[in-house]
Design a protein around this motif. Structure first.
Motif, PDB file in Angstrom:
ATOM      1  N   ILE A  36       0.791  -1.226   0.462  1.00 53.61           N
ATOM      2  CA  ILE A  36      -0.063   0.071   0.238  1.00 53.61           C
ATOM      3  C   ILE A  36       0.882   1.334   0.310  1.00 53.61           C
ATOM      4  CG2 ILE A  36      -0.201   0.771   2.297  1.00 53.61           C
ATOM      5  CD1 ILE A  36      -3.765   0.567   2.116  1.00 53.61           C
ATOM      6  N   THR A  37       0.480   1.990  -0.784  1.00 50.74           N
ATOM      7  CA  THR A  37       1.184   3.652  -0.477  1.00 50.74           C
ATOM      8  C   THR A  37       0.599   4.457   0.058  1.00 50.74           C
ATOM      9  OG1 THR A  37      -0.206   4.251  -2.059  1.00 50.74           O
ATOM     10  CG2 THR A  37       2.096   3.618  -3.041  1.00 50.74           C
ATOM     11  N   PRO A  38       0.825   5.788   0.524  1.00 49.09           N
ATOM     12  CA  PRO A  38       0.357   6.242   1.634  1.00 49.09           C
ATOM     13  C   PRO A  38      -1.189   7.241   0.979  1.00 49.09           C
ATOM     14  CG  PRO A  38       2.579   6.963   1.898  1.00 49.09           C
ATOM     15  CD  PRO A  38       2.647   5.895   0.768  1.00 49.09           C
ATOM     16  N   GLN A  39      -0.765   7.133  -0.303  1.00 52.83           N
ATOM     17  CA  GLN A  39      -2.245   7.950  -0.861  1.00 52.83           C
ATOM     18  C   GLN A  39      -3.098   7.641  -1.058  1.00 52.83           C
ATOM     19  OE1 GLN A  39       1.396   7.811  -2.645  1.00 52.83           O
ATOM     20  NE2 GLN A  39       1.508   9.671  -1.776  1.00 52.83           N
ATOM     21  N   GLU A  40      -2.995   5.941  -0.533  1.00 51.80           N
ATOM     22  CA  GLU A  40      -3.835   4.792  -1.023  1.00 51.80           C
ATOM     23  C   GLU A  40      -4.752   4.697   0.642  1.00 51.80           C
ATOM     24  OE1 GLU A  40      -2.609   2.041  -4.532  1.00 51.80           O
ATOM     25  OE2 GLU A  40      -1.773   1.693  -2.678  1.00 51.80           O
ATOM     26  N   VAL A  41      -3.987   4.918   1.743  1.00 47.65           N
ATOM     27  CA  VAL A  41      -4.119   3.981   2.768  1.00 47.65           C
ATOM     28  C   VAL A  41      -4.909   5.063   3.537  1.00 47.65           C
ATOM     29  CG1 VAL A  41      -2.646   5.772   4.621  1.00 47.65           C
ATOM     30  CG2 VAL A  41      -2.604   3.164   4.806  1.00 47.65           C
ATOM     31  N   ASP A  42      -5.604   6.540   3.237  1.00 40.72           N
ATOM     32  CA  ASP A  42      -6.745   5.962   4.484  1.00 40.72           C
ATOM     33  C   ASP A  42      -8.192   5.559   4.239  1.00 40.72           C
ATOM     34  OD1 ASP A  42      -5.212   7.708   5.768  1.00 40.72           O
ATOM     35  OD2 ASP A  42      -5.472  10.024   4.469  1.00 40.72           O
ATOM     36  N   VAL A  66       1.242  -2.354   8.150  1.00 39.16           N
ATOM     37  CA  VAL A  66       1.791  -1.972   6.743  1.00 39.16           C
ATOM     38  C   VAL A  66       3.292  -2.906   7.169  1.00 39.16           C
ATOM     39  CG1 VAL A  66       2.461   0.075   5.690  1.00 39.16           C
ATOM     40  CG2 VAL A  66       0.825   0.394   6.264  1.00 39.16           C
ATOM     41  N   PRO A  67       3.347  -4.128   6.303  1.00 38.92           N
ATOM     42  CA  PRO A  67       4.856  -3.894   6.109  1.00 38.92           C
ATOM     43  C   PRO A  67       5.959  -3.007   5.516  1.00 38.92           C
ATOM     44  CG  PRO A  67       3.324  -5.411   4.980  1.00 38.92           C
ATOM     45  CD  PRO A  67       3.105  -4.249   5.471  1.00 38.92           C
ATOM     46  N   LEU A  68       7.021  -3.516   6.178  1.00 47.04           N
ATOM     47  CA  LEU A  68       8.078  -2.194   5.610  1.00 47.04           C
ATOM     48  C   LEU A  68       8.714  -2.277   4.043  1.00 47.04           C
ATOM     49  CD1 LEU A  68      10.047  -1.876   9.512  1.00 47.04           C
ATOM     50  CD2 LEU A  68       8.447  -0.416   8.489  1.00 47.04           C
ATOM     51  N   ASN A  69       8.448  -3.458   4.161  1.00 44.58           N
ATOM     52  CA  ASN A  69       8.943  -3.542   2.649  1.00 44.58           C
ATOM     53  C   ASN A  69       7.400  -2.730   1.712  1.00 44.58           C
ATOM     54  OD1 ASN A  69       7.571  -5.601   2.863  1.00 44.58           O
ATOM     55  ND2 ASN A  69       8.758  -7.105   1.792  1.00 44.58           N
ATOM     56  N   SER A  70       7.152  -2.353   2.087  1.00 46.06           N
ATOM     57  CA  SER A  70       5.642  -1.562   0.829  1.00 46.06           C
ATOM     58  C   SER A  70       6.489  -0.329   0.808  1.00 46.06           C
ATOM     59  CB  SER A  70       4.666  -1.279   1.778  1.00 46.06           C
ATOM     60  OG  SER A  70       4.042  -2.453   2.153  1.00 46.06           O
ATOM     61  N   PRO A  71       5.917   0.268  -0.292  1.00 46.14           N
ATOM     62  CA  PRO A  71       6.609   1.628  -0.292  1.00 46.14           C
ATOM     63  C   PRO A  71       5.957   2.787   0.308  1.00 46.14           C
ATOM     64  CG  PRO A  71       4.767   0.519  -2.486  1.00 46.14           C
ATOM     65  CD  PRO A  71       4.869   0.052  -1.292  1.00 46.14           C
ATOM     66  N   GLN A  72       7.365   3.571   0.805  1.00 44.08           N
ATOM     67  CA  GLN A  72       6.512   4.796   2.453  1.00 44.08           C
ATOM     68  C   GLN A  72       5.974   4.370   3.177  1.00 44.08           C
ATOM     69  OE1 GLN A  72       5.296   7.091  -0.926  1.00 44.08           O
ATOM     70  NE2 GLN A  72       6.892   8.875  -0.400  1.00 44.08           N
ATOM     71  N   PRO A  73       6.287   2.900   3.660  1.00 45.56           N
ATOM     72  CA  PRO A  73       5.890   2.755   4.830  1.00 45.56           C
ATOM     73  C   PRO A  73       5.773   3.239   5.612  1.00 45.56           C
ATOM     74  CG  PRO A  73       7.888   1.466   4.942  1.00 45.56           C
ATOM     75  CD  PRO A  73       7.649   2.033   3.879  1.00 45.56           C
ATOM     76  N   LEU A  74       7.044   4.247   6.308  1.00 44.51           N
ATOM     77  CA  LEU A  74       6.589   4.958   7.345  1.00 44.51           C
ATOM     78  C   LEU A  74       5.582   6.528   6.931  1.00 44.51           C
ATOM     79  CD1 LEU A  74      10.002   4.908   8.835  1.00 44.51           C
ATOM     80  CD2 LEU A  74       8.501   3.248   9.578  1.00 44.51           C
ATOM     81  N   ALA A  82       2.215   6.486   9.710  1.00 47.53           N
ATOM     82  CA  ALA A  82       2.247   8.062  10.916  1.00 47.53           C
ATOM     83  C   ALA A  82       1.070   8.882  10.128  1.00 47.53           C
ATOM     84  CB  ALA A  82       3.435   9.198   9.665  1.00 47.53           C
ATOM     85  N   ARG A  83       0.329   8.283   8.713  1.00 46.39           N
ATOM     86  CA  ARG A  83      -0.992   8.984   8.293  1.00 46.39           C
ATOM     87  C   ARG A  83      -1.856   7.885   8.517  1.00 46.39           C
ATOM     88  NH1 ARG A  83      -1.302  11.333   2.961  1.00 46.39           N
ATOM     89  NH2 ARG A  83      -3.712  10.390   2.939  1.00 46.39           N
ATOM     90  N   LEU A  84      -1.852   6.843   8.854  1.00 43.17           N
ATOM     91  CA  LEU A  84      -2.731   5.668  10.213  1.00 43.17           C
ATOM     92  C   LEU A  84      -2.766   6.040  11.399  1.00 43.17           C
ATOM     93  CD1 LEU A  84      -2.293   2.486   8.609  1.00 43.17           C
ATOM     94  CD2 LEU A  84      -4.201   3.659   8.132  1.00 43.17           C
ATOM     95  N   ALA A  85      -1.589   6.246  12.086  1.00 43.46           N
ATOM     96  CA  ALA A  85      -1.440   6.460  13.454  1.00 43.46           C
ATOM     97  C   ALA A  85      -2.652   7.489  14.025  1.00 43.46           C
ATOM     98  CB  ALA A  85      -0.357   6.909  13.663  1.00 43.46           C
ATOM     99  N   GLN A  86      -2.413   9.247  13.105  1.00 43.52           N
ATOM    100  CA  GLN A  86      -2.464   9.938  13.009  1.00 43.52           C
ATOM    101  C   GLN A  86      -4.160  10.625  13.100  1.00 43.52           C
ATOM    102  OE1 GLN A  86      -1.006  13.215   9.614  1.00 43.52           O
ATOM    103  NE2 GLN A  86      -0.832  14.721  12.269  1.00 43.52           N
ATOM    104  N   ARG A  87      -5.129   9.605  11.448  1.00 39.27           N
ATOM    105  CA  ARG A  87      -6.510   9.968  11.485  1.00 39.27           C
ATOM    106  C   ARG A  87      -6.495   8.757  11.696  1.00 39.27           C
ATOM    107  NH1 ARG A  87      -3.061  11.500   6.693  1.00 39.27           N
ATOM    108  NH2 ARG A  87      -4.191  13.452   5.915  1.00 39.27           N
ATOM    109  N   MET A  88      -6.209   7.297  12.257  1.00 38.28           N
ATOM    110  CA  MET A  88      -7.486   6.375  13.039  1.00 38.28           C
ATOM    111  C   MET A  88      -6.484   5.498  14.139  1.00 38.28           C
ATOM    112  SD  MET A  88      -9.074   4.960   8.788  1.00 38.28           S
ATOM    113  CE  MET A  88     -10.305   4.365  10.129  1.00 38.28           C
ATOM    114  N   GLY A  89      -5.607   6.641  14.844  1.00 45.01           N
ATOM    115  CA  GLY A  89      -4.862   5.767  16.407  1.00 45.01           C
ATOM    116  C   GLY A  89      -6.081   5.588  16.792  1.00 45.01           C
ATOM    117  N   GLU A  90      -6.745   6.350  16.830  1.00 47.01           N
ATOM    118  CA  GLU A  90      -8.149   6.083  18.338  1.00 47.01           C
ATOM    119  C   GLU A  90      -8.672   5.007  18.040  1.00 47.01           C
ATOM    120  OE1 GLU A  90      -8.041   8.022  21.311  1.00 47.01           O
ATOM    121  OE2 GLU A  90      -5.879   8.939  20.267  1.00 47.01           O
ATOM    122  N   ARG A  91      -9.389   5.082  16.907  1.00 51.42           N
ATOM    123  CA  ARG A  91      -9.649   3.986  16.493  1.00 51.42           C
ATOM    124  C   ARG A  91      -9.359   2.657  16.294  1.00 51.42           C
ATOM    125  NH1 ARG A  91     -13.987   5.853  11.836  1.00 51.42           N
ATOM    126  NH2 ARG A  91     -11.624   6.766  10.912  1.00 51.42           N
TER     127      ARG A  91
END
Length: 154
Positions: A25-31, A47-55, A59-68
């Motif tokens: 998955i890419t950061p643009q798709e993850v949300d 998110v496997p670390l061998n994915s494109p731009q995994p960190l 970070a996007r997931l943690a910021q946007r959905m980390g509470e859920r």
């Protein structure tokens, strides 16, 4: 690991005892993907670390959905990667192998460590080292799988 992080992980697994692996998955798709998975009942995302731009994705997931959701990284092989995942806001580190240094660093960072194991001996060594859970590899018997999903002693 923090008791709160482990409790959130346990609660998420109680709702659905599976981890969605967002390989490639890419950061643009993850949300969008994460929102659909959440609506479908998934509560733990990797998110496997061998994915494109995994960190960036973590970070996007943690910021946007980390509470859920409980968000973490897979294919974590070394201590430096553990620090990167923690800095990105990850709560969970999944590894294909049991590396005591990775488990120790993950726990010290307040995250849950889930190393991959192949034997009961390896599983219990990982739990003793501080892993929150173990993931039994394919082909390993039911007994090992049940043993590995026993909670680590507090």
């Amino acid at each position: 690991m923090s008791a709160d992080t482990l409790a959130r992980y346990e609660a998420a697994l109680a709702e659905l005892p599976l981890v969605a692996i967002l390989r490639g998955i890419t950061p643009q798709e993850v949300d969008g993907v994460a929102e659909v998975l959440f609506e479908a009942g998934w509560r733990v995302l990797e998110v496997p670390l061998n994915s494109p731009q995994p960190l960036d994705s973590i970070a996007r997931l943690a910021q946007r959905m980390g509470e859920r959701l409980v968000v973490g990284a897979g294919t974590v092989l070394d201590v430096a990667s553990v620090a990167d995942v923690a800095a990105a806001g990850g709560q969970l580190v999944l590894s294909p192998n049991f590396n005591p240094a990775v488990v120790t660093a993950t726990r010290a960072a307040g995250m849950v460590s889930v190393p991959g194991v192949q034997t009961a001996t390896e599983c219990f060594a990982a739990l003793e080292a501080g892993a929150g859970r173990c993931a039994a590899g394919a082909g390993v018997g039911l007994l090992l799988t049940r043993a590995c999903w026993i909670a680590a002693p507090a």
